[in-house]
Design an enzyme around this catalytic site. Structure first.
Site, PDB file in Angstrom:
ATOM      1  N   SER A 108      55.378  26.861  -9.983  1.00  0.00           N
ATOM      2  CA  SER A 108      54.940  26.217  -8.736  1.00  0.00           C
ATOM      3  C   SER A 108      54.867  27.263  -7.632  1.00  0.00           C
ATOM      4  CB  SER A 108      55.950  25.136  -8.328  1.00  0.00           C
ATOM      5  OG  SER A 108      55.747  24.768  -6.982  1.00  0.00           O
ATOM      6  N   SER A 109      54.035  27.000  -6.648  1.00  0.00           N
ATOM      7  CA  SER A 109      53.911  27.955  -5.528  1.00  0.00           C
ATOM      8  C   SER A 109      55.182  27.975  -4.685  1.00  0.00           C
ATOM      9  CB  SER A 109      52.723  27.563  -4.637  1.00  0.00           C
ATOM     10  OG  SER A 109      52.939  26.273  -4.064  1.00  0.00           O
ATOM     11  N   CYS A 110      56.081  27.008  -4.894  1.00  0.00           N
ATOM     12  CA  CYS A 110      57.279  26.981  -4.052  1.00  0.00           C
ATOM     13  C   CYS A 110      58.318  28.000  -4.514  1.00  0.00           C
ATOM     14  CB  CYS A 110      57.902  25.593  -4.025  1.00  0.00           C
ATOM     15  SG  CYS A 110      58.863  25.212  -5.474  1.00  0.00           S
ATOM     16  N   TYR A 137      64.973  24.038  -7.286  1.00  0.00           N
ATOM     17  CA  TYR A 137      63.819  23.911  -8.187  1.00  0.00           C
ATOM     18  C   TYR A 137      63.186  25.277  -8.424  1.00  0.00           C
ATOM     19  CZ  TYR A 137      59.163  22.210  -9.676  1.00  0.00           C
ATOM     20  OH  TYR A 137      57.994  21.967 -10.361  1.00  0.00           O
ATOM     21  N   LYS A 141      62.499  27.320 -11.963  1.00  0.00           N
ATOM     22  CA  LYS A 141      61.145  27.700 -12.379  1.00  0.00           C
ATOM     23  C   LYS A 141      61.027  29.223 -12.516  1.00  0.00           C
ATOM     24  CE  LYS A 141      59.018  23.838 -13.008  1.00  0.00           C
ATOM     25  NZ  LYS A 141      58.459  23.510 -14.336  1.00  0.00           N
ATOM     26  N   HIS A 180      55.570  13.786  -2.859  1.00  0.00           N
ATOM     27  CA  HIS A 180      55.045  14.921  -2.112  1.00  0.00           C
ATOM     28  C   HIS A 180      54.279  14.384  -0.904  1.00  0.00           C
ATOM     29  CE1 HIS A 180      55.648  16.984  -6.065  1.00  0.00           C
ATOM     30  NE2 HIS A 180      56.082  17.905  -5.249  1.00  0.00           N
TER      31      HIS A 180
HETATM   32  O1  GFB Z   1      54.881  18.028  -0.537  1.00  0.00           O
HETATM   33  P1  GFB Z   1      56.064  18.251   0.323  1.00  0.00           P
HETATM   34  O2  GFB Z   1      57.088  17.163   0.411  1.00  0.00           O
HETATM   35  O3  GFB Z   1      56.909  19.534  -0.133  1.00  0.00           O
HETATM   36  O4  GFB Z   1      55.514  18.642   1.786  1.00  0.00           O
HETATM   37  P2  GFB Z   1      56.602  21.094   0.066  1.00  0.00           P
HETATM   38  C1  GFB Z   1      56.450  18.744   2.792  1.00  0.00           C
HETATM   39  C2  GFB Z   1      55.753  19.003   4.133  1.00  0.00           C
HETATM   40  O5  GFB Z   1      54.993  17.838   4.517  1.00  0.00           O
HETATM   41  C3  GFB Z   1      56.829  19.179   5.182  1.00  0.00           C
HETATM   42  C4  GFB Z   1      55.586  17.243   5.680  1.00  0.00           C
HETATM   43  O6  GFB Z   1      56.335  19.981   6.211  1.00  0.00           O
HETATM   44  C5  GFB Z   1      57.030  17.745   5.640  1.00  0.00           C
HETATM   45  O7  GFB Z   1      57.605  17.685   6.936  1.00  0.00           O
HETATM   46  N1  GFB Z   1      55.490  15.784   5.597  1.00  0.00           N
HETATM   47  C6  GFB Z   1      54.973  15.008   6.575  1.00  0.00           C
HETATM   48  C7  GFB Z   1      55.906  15.000   4.594  1.00  0.00           C
HETATM   49  N2  GFB Z   1      55.073  13.699   6.239  1.00  0.00           N
HETATM   50  C8  GFB Z   1      55.654  13.667   4.987  1.00  0.00           C
HETATM   51  C9  GFB Z   1      55.999  12.595   4.116  1.00  0.00           C
HETATM   52  O8  GFB Z   1      55.839  11.405   4.413  1.00  0.00           O
HETATM   53  N3  GFB Z   1      56.537  12.953   2.910  1.00  0.00           N
HETATM   54  C10 GFB Z   1      56.737  14.273   2.548  1.00  0.00           C
HETATM   55  N4  GFB Z   1      57.251  14.541   1.333  1.00  0.00           N
HETATM   56  N5  GFB Z   1      56.452  15.321   3.386  1.00  0.00           N
HETATM   57  C11 GFB Z   1      57.215  21.169  -2.452  1.00  0.00           C
HETATM   58  C12 GFB Z   1      58.474  21.452  -3.235  1.00  0.00           C
HETATM   59  O9  GFB Z   1      57.391  21.726  -1.163  1.00  0.00           O
HETATM   60  O10 GFB Z   1      56.088  21.796  -3.032  1.00  0.00           O
HETATM   61  C13 GFB Z   1      58.310  20.976  -4.646  1.00  0.00           C
HETATM   62  O11 GFB Z   1      59.577  20.800  -2.593  1.00  0.00           O
HETATM   63  C14 GFB Z   1      57.026  21.500  -5.247  1.00  0.00           C
HETATM   64  O12 GFB Z   1      59.418  21.403  -5.414  1.00  0.00           O
HETATM   65  C15 GFB Z   1      55.840  21.281  -4.341  1.00  0.00           C
HETATM   66  O13 GFB Z   1      57.166  22.851  -5.512  1.00  0.00           O
HETATM   67  C16 GFB Z   1      54.608  21.957  -4.900  1.00  0.00           C
HETATM   68  O14 GFB Z   1      55.147  21.381  -0.051  1.00  0.00           O
HETATM   69  O15 GFB Z   1      57.295  21.563   1.313  1.00  0.00           O
END
Ligand code: GFB
Length: 326
Positions: A108-110, A137, A141, A180
């Site tokens: 993953s890119s994370c 995570y 990975k 996500h």
């Molecule tokens: O997809 P996400 O939850 O994870 O995105 P990451 C998080 C970003 O979206 C943060 C904003 O900046 C959050 O503040 N956001 C805004 C929200 N509204 C929401 C919402 O309702 N739900 C969520 N979830 N976020 C992930 C890793 O990082 O990237 C995983 O945690 C995985 O492990 C994935 O690698 C590809 O993009 O930050």
């Protein structure tokens, strides 16, 4: 990979795994082996050994994992590191010991350092501290990636790693706490639109930037790499451009037809400020993504409405962008 090859997809019910299965079937592969978590616990090494010894797959797409958005990663660090680590070690080791010809490991890119230079290049891996919200995570990975490299060096095992950016599309999960960002916002905006609400809460400041890749493009990249790539180095898989979370919310509102406003809940974390991928290595091999964000959002929303409205509708007709000959 011949049409008669036996192919195991771990995590076939997940976003990436289900897209890989759809694509293999679209291309005429029939000997596809899948197991649900209840049928095969990938954290149980003996069970995984027995599975590989009896099923003898030729190829493995390792798409299984404990996954989730920023909140899921923060609230379940032990699950995210232990389960993903155990699955990676068990699957890579058993695959090699049972004669699998080639294994594709999905990272993953994370897993990149929080403040690595953007766009992220594969050589930046392990060059600095990880993003705290998903370091658990990411460590699992990174270990899986290193497993693939170590088994290639010591045993000549043809194990490759892809590092996809944030994925979205049919088969995604929409639980508002664990999902996500894209599926979570899509659901919130859809429900606000249906309820004629005048606002939707967006977590964080809305300023972080994210790159999104439609999951059928990822599946296309997985088959491409399985067919054409045999290197030790991981390959980034992305679209190549990113946007802010605030811009994403506006894009989703346009697709849904929501005309309300957004409220930003700064008590929620922003996470990493940016993680757009440099995809030149995979592009140099001849692969390009095809589904842009506007098209991907329309396809995803169409699937979402059909699947939530009619729970039995889980099948998804792949985008016409992909044909079996590609
Ligand atoms: O997809 P996400 O939850 O994870 O995105 P990451 C998080 C970003 O979206 C943060 C904003 O900046 C959050 O503040 N956001 C805004 C929200 N509204 C929401 C919402 O309702 N739900 C969520 N979830 N976020 C992930 C890793 O990082 O990237 C995983 O945690 C995985 O492990 C994935 O690698 C590809 O993009 O930050």
């Amino acid at each position: 990979m011949e049409l008669a090859s036996r192919i195991f997809i771990s995590g076939h019910r997940g976003l990436a795994g289900s897209a890989i299965e759809r694509r293999l079937k679209l291309e005429g592969f029939r000997d596809i082996i899948v197991r649900t978590r209840a049928q095969l616990d990938l954290r149980d090494q003996a069970a995984v050994d027995d599975f590989f010894a009896s099923e003898q797959p030729d190829y493995v797409f390792h798409a299984a994992g404990v996954v989730g958005g920023i909140q899921a990663n923060r609230s379940r660090p032990a699950d995210f590191i232990a389960d993903n680590l155990q699955m990676a070690v068990n699957v890579v080791d058993s695959a090699w010991r049972n004669g699998v010809a080639k294994l594709l490991f999905l990272g993953s890119s994370c897993i990149y350092p929080k403040l690595a230079p953007q766009p992220l290049k594969e050589e930046s891996l392990l060059s600095g501290p990880l993003e705290p919200t998903n370091e658990w995570y990411a460590m699992a990975k990174l270990a899986g990636l290193k497993m693939c490299q170590a088994y290639r060096r010591q045993f000549g095992f043809d194990a490759i790693t892809l590092l996809p950016t944030n994925l979205y599309g049919p088969g995604d999960h929409f639980d508002l706490e664990s999902a996500h960002v894209l599926p979570a916002l899509l659901r919130k905006i859809d429900e606000a639109h249906a309820a004629r609400a005048d606002s939707v809460v967006v977590w964080g400041s809305g300023t972080p930037r994210r790159e999104f890749l439609y999951v059928e493009d990822l599946a296309d990249a997985c088959l491409f790499a399985m067919r054409h790539y045999d290197g030790e180095q991981p390959l980034n898989v992305g679209w190549g451009t990113d946007l802010t979370i605030g811009e994403l919310a506006l894009e989703l509102a346009r697709v849904v037809g929501f005309e309300g406003r957004f409220e930003f809940d700064r008590t929620r974390p922003d996470g990493t400020p940016r993680k757009v991928l440099d995809t030149s290595r995979l592009a140099a091999l001849g692969w390009r993504p095809r589904v842009d964000l506007a098209t991907g959002l329309e396809l995803t929303y169409d699937w979402y409405r059909r699947s939530t409205a009619h729970a039995e509708v889980r099948e998804h007709v792949p985008c016409s962008c992909f044909s079996p000959s590609s």
